[in-house]
Structure formats: C-alpha cells, structure tokens
Design a protein around this motif. Sequence first.
Motif, PDB file in Angstrom:
ATOM      1  N   ARG A   1       0.830  -1.213   0.000  1.00  0.00           N
ATOM      2  CA  ARG A   1       0.000   0.000   0.000  1.00  0.00           C
ATOM      3  C   ARG A   1       0.860   1.257   0.000  1.00  0.00           C
ATOM      4  O   ARG A   1       0.525   2.251  -0.642  1.00  0.00           O
TER       5      ARG A   1
ATOM      6  N   GLN B   1      -8.882   5.942  -1.515  1.00  0.00           N
ATOM      7  CA  GLN B   1      -8.086   4.736  -1.264  1.00  0.00           C
ATOM      8  C   GLN B   1      -7.567   4.715   0.172  1.00  0.00           C
ATOM      9  O   GLN B   1      -7.635   3.687   0.856  1.00  0.00           O
TER      10      GLN B   1
ATOM     11  N   ASN C   1      -8.611   1.981   3.100  1.00  0.00           N
ATOM     12  CA  ASN C   1      -7.611   1.188   3.813  1.00  0.00           C
ATOM     13  C   ASN C   1      -7.673   1.404   5.315  1.00  0.00           C
ATOM     14  O   ASN C   1      -7.446   0.465   6.094  1.00  0.00           O
TER      15      ASN C   1
END
Length: 226
Positions: free
Chosen positions: A185, A218, A222
């Motif tokens: 990530r 995003q 997460n």
Amino acid sequence: MYSSDTLHEFRHFLLDELRSGRLHGGDRLPTERELSETWNIGRSVVRRVLSELKEQGLITQVVGSGTYVSADASEKLQAGAAQVTAMETSPAELMEVRVLLEPVVMQLAIRHATPADFMKMEECCARAEAAQTLEEFEHWDGALHQTIADATHNNFARSMFQLMNSVREQGDWGVLKKRSVTPQRRAIYEQEHRDLVAALKARDAEAARELMEAHLVQVRRNMFGY
C-alpha cells in the motif's frame, strides 16, 4: 486495545467540561477508576487522555492527592483553540472533510503554483520514498499535502491544511495508519503522489482533481474499510 472512537468521545467530553466552565480551576477530577467505570472504558484510555490534557497544561496531577483542573485552563483553551480543535477531531471526521475539500484545492494550486513550489513537491515525494520508517513516511506524506496547499498562495487554504495536519499528528491517526499501511500500500501511495505532482506540473486541473480524490478514497478505504 482501546477503540479510537471511545478515546475520542472521552477526550471530547473532558474538553467540553473544561471549556463550558462546568469544571473550574482547582476542581478535582474523579479518580481513574471512577472515570473508567462511569464511561465503561479501560483505565489505559483514561490515562492516555489525562496524559494529553496534562501535556497541554489543562490539568495537574498530585501524587497521593488526585487530578485537578489547572487554574488557567480556561485561558489556555481559548489561546490554543486550533490545537484543541485538532484534539477533538477524529481521524474519520478528518477523512470525511479531506475527501470533499482537497480535490477542489487542486485548481487553486494549478493557478498559482511556481516552479519553486513544484520543486518542494518533488522533494517531499523523494523524502517519502526514502523514508526508513512509517513515521518518517507519514511526515513527508503530510508535508506533500501541506506543500500543495502552500502552492495556492492562499492564506485560508494554508491555515486549513495546517489544522488538518495537526489532526494527523494526534496519536489516533498514527495508530490507524500503522494498522492499515503495508509495504504494498505504501508503494501505491508513493506512485499516486508522483502521478498527482505530475498532473499539477502539467497544469491539468481535471486530472489532478481526479487523482487526489482517488488517492484519498483509497486511504480512507484502507483505514476505515469504506
């Protein structure tokens, strides 16, 4: 492990009691055990919040006697209003606003950014990519977003981002970020940052807006799962 929401709510309660005057200078707070039982939270949560208030000079703790409201707590709350706002803002509240506001700021940055501003953005990206720890990466991540705000050369936008970064410096954000960031990530975030800076340098407002929104969505997914 404590709940971030619970910690935030308890902190907000105590700050509100101090701000409203329901807790005056010299008043004795309930014991850690009493606060823990009243709020149905762990004593570690109570200790953490009390420690934060003590660091702000809002309370004093006397061994063998108890915890007391500082005599000048009200004045300190007024003088440090922005800092208190950061303490009261939860990570989820921050992300809710960031997703709405940061994409809009891209147009101002494109309109007013100078070559020196773009150089600073590139430096933030390079420093983040070279970071050896998550804390260092997070620092340069925040610095990039602040640099983009500074590139608007708009004092209100700058101040708004400074406040948002103050929230990111609170412990709750760091705990959530540490749980959510994997090496994979992080690599994605780094590439998203590079793509965003490239769009800004190309003065492509639509691409920059879309890239910033996608990046923040995003991050939110997460961190919070939605």
